[in-house]
Design an enzyme around this catalytic site. Structure first.
Site, PDB file in Angstrom:
ATOM      1  CG  ASP A   1      -1.940  -1.146   1.159  1.00  0.00           C
ATOM      2  OD1 ASP A   1      -2.278  -1.603   0.056  1.00  0.00           O
ATOM      3  OD2 ASP A   1      -2.367  -1.607   2.234  1.00  0.00           O
ATOM      4  CD  GLU A   2       4.331   2.988   2.313  1.00  0.00           C
ATOM      5  OE1 GLU A   2       4.400   4.077   1.709  1.00  0.00           O
ATOM      6  OE2 GLU A   2       4.310   2.890   3.543  1.00  0.00           O
TER       7      GLU A   2
END
Length: 282
Positions: free
Chosen positions: A226-227
């Site tokens: 989720d980066e």
């Protein structure tokens, strides 16, 4: 015969780039239909997207000329025929709202895609795939079989010539190797307004914190969970009376819309990577 192309480019900023690009196209009989540019003052980089027509040169000739043109600028550039839909494979688990929305938009002519296959670790949506005449691949994933499952998934992606992989609520973490393989061409929808509430069960995290806004984020997939570079986000208002089920139900529409916009922009070559960020020419 359609001779419309999209040219995307990035390089170190310097005076005269727009003039040079315009002149390059003019000299080869190109007619610019749409153009957008961005100068990132933090990094010193220049980004541009140009849609143009050109009937005097073949696509191969244009690519050859572009390679020579780009060298003095140390420019990264790509040329895409506008008429060619982007070959796409969609991954999904047991939540089908994003998948259903994408399939409907595609079939309605709202997305410039060629959806070649649906891959899932569950059987839930094989009938949906059949209804759209799209091949469905059921590839179960467990901790013990993850490597073998990803090998099968990669085989599907490669055999279909996929230029885009969409994780439409695919609830499995991809390995670092697969993330590297799909770098810049895999889009995930995360059901929170990143960077808040990363990882599992973000609606539960949001409810626990008593937030007044929930959101969704479409981003490119990277090895860091989720980066990845964010393409699109949106939010929906909630209040203290909403439980987790309410947040989940309300968030589905936001997720679907955010993912659809990100996929549309990517398929139209409107998204350029800028380190850990993106430039989106809407």
């Amino acid at each position: 015969m359609n001779h419309t192309y999209v040219l995307t480019l990035s390089c170190q900023d310097r005076p005269g780039i727009v003039h040079a690009v315009s002149g390059f196209l003019l000299e080869r009989g190109g007619n610019i239909e749409e153009a957008a540019q961005y100068n990132d003052h933090d990094t010193g980089l220049f980004f541009m997207r140009v849609q143009f027509t050109c009937s005097q040169l073949t696509q191969d000739d244009l690519r050859t000329h572009l390679k020579l043109f780009a060298e003095p600028f140390a420019m990264r550039c790509s040329l895409h025929p506008l008429a060619e839909p982007m070959k796409t494979v969609i991954f999904v688990s047991k939540e089908g709202h994003c998948l259903n929305d994408l399939m409907f938009r595609w079939k309605s002519g709202l997305l410039r895609l060629d959806i070649r296959a649906i891959v899932s670790n569950h059987r839930d949506f094989y009938q949906l795939a059949a209804g759209y005449n799209v091949p469905f691949h059921h590839i179960p994933v467990t901790g013990a079989t993850k490597a073998q499952a990803e090998a099968k998934q990669l085989e599907v992606i490669r055999s279909e010539g996929a230029e885009l992989v969409v994780l439409a609520r695919y609830m499995q973490i991809l390995s670092n190797d697969l993330c590297r393989e799909l770098s810049g061409k895999a889009i995930n929808i995360h059901h929170s307004f990143l960077p808040s509430f990363k990882g599992a069960k973000p609606y539960y995290q949001a409810h626990d914190r008593g937030v007044k806004l929930i959101g969704a984020t479409a981003h490119y997939v990277t090895a860091d969970l989720d980066e990845g570079p964010i393409i699109e986000q949106d939010v929906a208002r909630v209040d203290h009376t909403d439980d987790v089920e309410d947040l989940t139900a309300r968030g589905r529409d936001t997720e679907s819309q955010v993912l659809a916009r990100a996929v549309k922009w990517h398929s139209e070559h409107r998204v350029l990577l800028n380190g850990h960020k993106t430039v989106v020419f809407k």
